[in-house]
Design an enzyme around this catalytic site. Structure first.
Site, short mmCIF file in Angstrom:
data_model
loop_
_atom_site.label_atom_id
_atom_site.label_comp_id
_atom_site.label_asym_id
_atom_site.label_seq_id
_atom_site.Cartn_x
_atom_site.Cartn_y
_atom_site.Cartn_z
N HIS A 255 -12.33 27.76 40.87
CA HIS A 255 -11.60 28.96 41.46
C HIS A 255 -12.09 30.07 40.48
O HIS A 255 -12.69 30.72 39.18
CB HIS A 255 -10.03 28.66 40.69
CG HIS A 255 -8.79 29.82 40.99
ND1 HIS A 255 -8.80 30.84 40.10
CD2 HIS A 255 -8.03 29.66 41.77
CE1 HIS A 255 -8.00 31.38 41.60
NE2 HIS A 255 -7.37 30.15 42.11
N ARG A 275 -4.80 39.31 43.19
CA ARG A 275 -5.39 39.78 43.84
C ARG A 275 -4.73 39.71 45.35
O ARG A 275 -5.04 41.16 45.92
CB ARG A 275 -6.92 39.30 43.76
CG ARG A 275 -7.73 39.24 42.99
CD ARG A 275 -8.73 38.57 43.31
NE ARG A 275 -8.48 37.14 42.85
CZ ARG A 275 -8.58 35.74 43.24
NH1 ARG A 275 -9.49 36.34 44.77
NH2 ARG A 275 -9.06 34.73 43.36
#
Lengths: 662, 255
Positions: A255, A275
């Site tokens: 990740h 994000r």
């Protein structure tokens, strides 16, 4: 040896995360008496850590969404290595699986018109993730847990016993899937499981013709990981030892955004929602570097300028998404490259900033867990300053090689796998949000088919052989006698410290089979794994069998070592870069590898009964010999109507010519 | 940045036990769970402790640090003076299994006593419509990670084992409140009065709102103010409001 206590159930589910609980609910509703066995307390499974959401093309926020678009995104995210049938079933069934959660009491965040809200995420064309703030996994686990309780309440009303037809054996660990070799397919048929109870150390056997593996992933073999202690690859190893094969094990997802400081929290996840909701990545020069890292296959799908990327949050139909929302593998590699180039943050990550992008109140409302986590653990107020983040081992795409429709492990009658422990669905890289939906879709399918198989057998069930039960008990007790009798260690040695072995394994995998891979390093990793395997046979423990974590770790080491060898061996073999597998010495994606699945199986043909006897001189034999051997499998062509969902130009980037013109 | 800390950790089992002394290295940024793990790896390999996520999301590593119920993974070492002795003991309200691990089955028993969400029979999956402002209240309670620290600290059961059968504890009274405030819960239509059962079956009356549960909640859920007090008010309305009483009478007669 005294034979441990035996119980009989129709279906055993190993693991009580999203996949396991969904499987158990389905099996029980099909009428099968179902036992769930989990290493932790009921309700604590790793699923609680999932933050962002459940991907399902309900089209609540953008009506353009449907299962075909979701399917397309999933295949792109996995670089077309996905088992396309699994990806199709997943995309088709995910909305029903989410809606059903509402009927069990789940409370998702809402749209203005009262439907389930959906958020943007990397690689998803439309806002698609049903969510509850940034604690969606907790909502999922709690909803399934409460559904299980409600089924138990029904049973209590009917039978006066909550556990008449559905029982959770919490804090118990399975060390072996037992089989009847005279039944079923070539690989034999499942007859039960061998388990120990953590509290007492007591052994027990459950006789059951159907076992659903739902044990999650393997992250605890890596040093920097977002995964909890439970993620020791148990189901992967149990399947291998039961004669099943694992596929795609070279694909491990790092990740892009884990915490990097302070050291004790390094690896803890920072949700992609940061994000998705507008957070941006910057290097030490303050530059939004992701614009420099959009690969060719995605060039026309992502914004070229910051202005366009910013406009997309408000007007997605007329702008392209910012490259911070590329699939995870791309973002993780980019961060890695920036840090390597000397443009990293003070603690070796990059900056992830929401503080300049959203009002503080919005941040606290949309990202409450992140706000809390950074404040409590790092003294960072994310409404006022950027976070420091870097890649962390998060998810394994590889897993048990299953039949897509039934979730049955190919070749082993009665064995099923769902969720992270199953392979194929996500190809070379999983999109965020596709995990929780995967758990629900294939958890349900595994539970359904396991129950139907078990109930269809009638009385003639596969038998548990007392010899294998004895062997399983011997294997599990070996750490208590590691200091004596093994003959390999020097006098006075009380055995190897399992904690030390674990740390060395984590360092090996992190440094030599990590996010960027090289042939020579992986060869070295295989040699180190062989040495660790020999030492792990001498892993010793102090104390007694009651709730003894040293003993539990010594037993888990077997699984972590098997799985680590699968990862290293498959990664060395695949000489290309694709998704969660990046080779510095083979940096390009090679279309000829698209249809190749590398299958791992136990060397010497299936099980190593009697358990625990390794080939002599194994450690010295080097990387050429180990416990695992690889087989190449060519996957079937993608069905024509599914191919037709893509433009030919795009397919040409992924598919070899002969596939294009078939 | 690194110092040696003095720890006292309770070791023992249901038969008994006591505090064991350890001197152990502490590094910058570490939490108490890091120190417990270092003890396991270097001095006490069989030290029993529950933990899973080490990120404050699963609620497994509940214990008492210097007598205060806390999550081991969310208690930073920097809150203690380096010279201070840090004492770690198991949760007091539950029977010890081993070392820091307690038998929390009380909570699972209580969970089973709260009737589940009742889906509205007229709505198919996918047809549920709820406004954000209406789900917000129950959502706050669903942040609960079931660490059971509120159950541990609640004085109704902490030193009163005899109250356990009649008292669900803050966590499960909050569960009743959560369901009662769920916009689509059809319990009432099915003949279940959640407010009444809170009072009569789950022991809401034992709670005298000292807010100890709220204080220890690692999720900062306002258990007392937002769940227990409103539930008490609604239960009281039900009990003493003559109109409600009359309405109940009439409805019952009509059935």
């Amino acid at each position: 040896m005294t034979q441990p206590e035996r119980q009989a159930w129709d279906v055993v589910v190993v693991g009580a995360g999203g996949a396991g609980l969904r499987a158990a609910i389905e099996a029980r509703e099909q009428g099968a008496r179902t036992a769930v066995i989990c290493k932790s307390l009921f309700g604590k499974a790793h699923t609680v850590m999932a933050e962002g959401g459940i991907a399902a093309s309900m089209g609540n926020v953008n009506e353009g969404d449907n299962w075909q678009v979701h399917f397309r995104d999933t295949m792109r995210g996995g670089k077309f290595l996905n088992d396309w049938r699994m990806a199709e079933l997943h995309a088709r069934e995910a909305p029903d699986r989410v809606w059903e959660l509402e009927t069990w009491g789940a409370l998702f965040d809402r749209t203005a018109d009262g439907r389930i809200s959906q958020r943007n995420f990397g690689g998803h064309e439309y806002p698609r993730l049903a969510h509850v703030g940034d604690r969606t996994g907790l909502e999922l686990i709690r909803t399934l847990q409460q559904k299980i309780v409600s089924l138990q309440q029904e049973d209590f009303r009917e039978f006066g016993d909550h556990e008449a037809r559905l029982k959770v054996f919490q804090e118990c660990t399975i060390t072996r899937v037992l089989k009847d070799e005279s039944r079923g397919e070539d690989g034999g048929a499942v007859s039960g499981v061998f388990a120990y109870e953590r509290e007492s150390g007591r052994f027990f056997v459950i006789e059951s013709p159907a076992v659903v593996l739902a044990t999650g992933g393997i992250g605890k073999s890596f040093k920097v990981t977002s995964n909890s202690w439970e993620y020791t690859g148990d189901g992967h190893a149990l399947a291998l030892l039961a004669g099943a094969r694992l596929t795609n094990m070279e694909f491990v997802q790092f990740h892009p955004t884990g915490m990097v400081w302070p050291p004790s929290v390094k690896g803890i996840l920072v949700t992609e929602s940061v994000r998705g909701d507008g957070g941006v990545l910057r290097n030490s020069d303050g530059k939004r570097f992701m614009f420099d890292y959009v690969p060719d296959v995605f060039k026309d799908k992502y914004a070229k300028t910051e202005e366009e990327g910013d406009r997309w949050y408000e007007d997605a139909d007329n702008n392209r998404r910012p490259p911070e929302l590329l699939p995870r593998d791309e973002v993780a590699r980019a961060i890695n490259a920036e840090v390597k180039a000397g443009r990293g943050s003070p603690h070796g990550g990059v900056f992830l900033d929401v503080s300049t992008r959203m009002p503080a109140e919005t941040i606290r409302r949309r990202l409450p867990s992140m706000h809390h986590q950074f404040k409590e653990l790092a003294d960072v107020d994310i409404t006022a300053e950027p976070m420091e983040v870097g890649p962390t081992c998060h998810y394994v795409m590889g897993g048990v090689w299953v039949e897509p429709d039934t979730a049955q492990a190919r070749g082993v009658t009665g064995l099923y796998a769902a969720g992270e422990v199953a392979g194929g669905m996500h190809g070379s890289n999983r999109l965020g949000g596709n995990s929780l939906s995967d758990l629900l879709v294939f958890g349900r399918r595994a539970g359904l088919h396991a129950a139907q198989y078990a109930l269809g057998l009638g009385g003639g069930r596969p038998a548990v052989d007392p010899g294998t039960v004895d062997a399983a008990a011997d294997e599990a007790l070996r750490p208590f006698s590691a200091g004596a009798g093994a003959g390999e260690q020097t006098a006075g040695d009380s055995g190897e410290n399992p904690y030390t072995l674990h740390q060395e394994l984590q360092t090996t995998m992190n440094d030599l089979v990590g996010i960027i891979r090289r042939g020579g390093e992986m060869t070295e990793a295989l040699q180190q794994l062989a040495r660790l395997r020999a030492r792990a046979r001498r892993a010793g423990v102090e104390g007694h069998r009651q709730f003894n974590p040293g003993w539990h770790l010594a037993l888990d080491l077997r699984n972590m070592l098997l799985v680590s060898e699968c990862v290293a061996r498959a990664a060395l073999e695949r000489e290309e870069s694709r998704g969660g597998h990046t080779r510095e010495d083979h940096p390009e994606m090679d279309r000829q590898w698209r249809r190749v699945n590398l299958l791992c199986r136990l060397a010497d043909g299936g099980d190593d009964t009697p358990f625990g006897k390794e080939p002599a001189g194994d450690a010295a034999a080097g990387p050429g010999r180990g416990r695992i051997e690889l087989v190449r499998h060519t996957t079937p062509h993608i069905r024509r109507d599914l191919l037709a969902l893509f433009e030919k130009d795009e397919l040409a980037k992924y598919l070899p010519d002969e596939e294009l013109f078939q | 940045m690194t110092h040696t800390a003095h720890f006292k950790v309770w070791r023992g089992d249901a038969e008994g036990g006591g505090l064991a002394d350890y001197d152990i290295e502490v590094n910058e940024g570490e939490v108490v769970l890091d120190i417990i793990h270092r003890l396991q790896a270097t001095q006490a390999p069989d030290l029993a402790v529950r933990w899973n996520c080490k990120a404050g999301k699963c609620g497994s590593c509940s214990a008492e640090i210097n007598g205060r119920p806390r999550l081991l993974c969310m208690t930073r070492m920097s809150v203690f003076d380096p010279a201070e002795t840090v004492t770690v003991t198991p949760m007091r309200a539950f029977p010890v299994m081993r070392d820091l691990v307690t038998d929390v089955s009380f909570n699972y028993t209580k969970a089973r006593e709260v009737p589940a969400f009742v889906p509205p029979p007229e709505l198919e999956p996918g047809e549920y419509r709820m406004m954000q402002e209406d789900v917000g209240r129950s959502q706050e309670f669903r942040k609960c990670i079931e660490c059971f620290l509120c159950q541990d600290t609640c004085h109704v059961v902490r030193d009163h084992e005899e109250n356990k059968p009649a008292f669900a504890g803050p966590r499960f009274l909050m569960r009743v409140a959560e369901l009662d405030m769920h916009p689509l819960d059809a319990a009432a239509e099915s003949g279940l009065d959640r407010k009444r059962t809170a009072q009569e079956e789950h022991g809401l009356g034992y709670c005298n709102i000292t807010k100890c549960c709220t204080e220890v909640c690692p999720e900062n859920i306002k258990i007392t103010d937002n769940a227990l007090i409103p539930l008490k008010e609604r239960a009281a309305d039900r009990k003493y409001d003559p109109l409600v009483w009359l309405g109940n009478k009439i409805r019952r007669r009509g059935e």
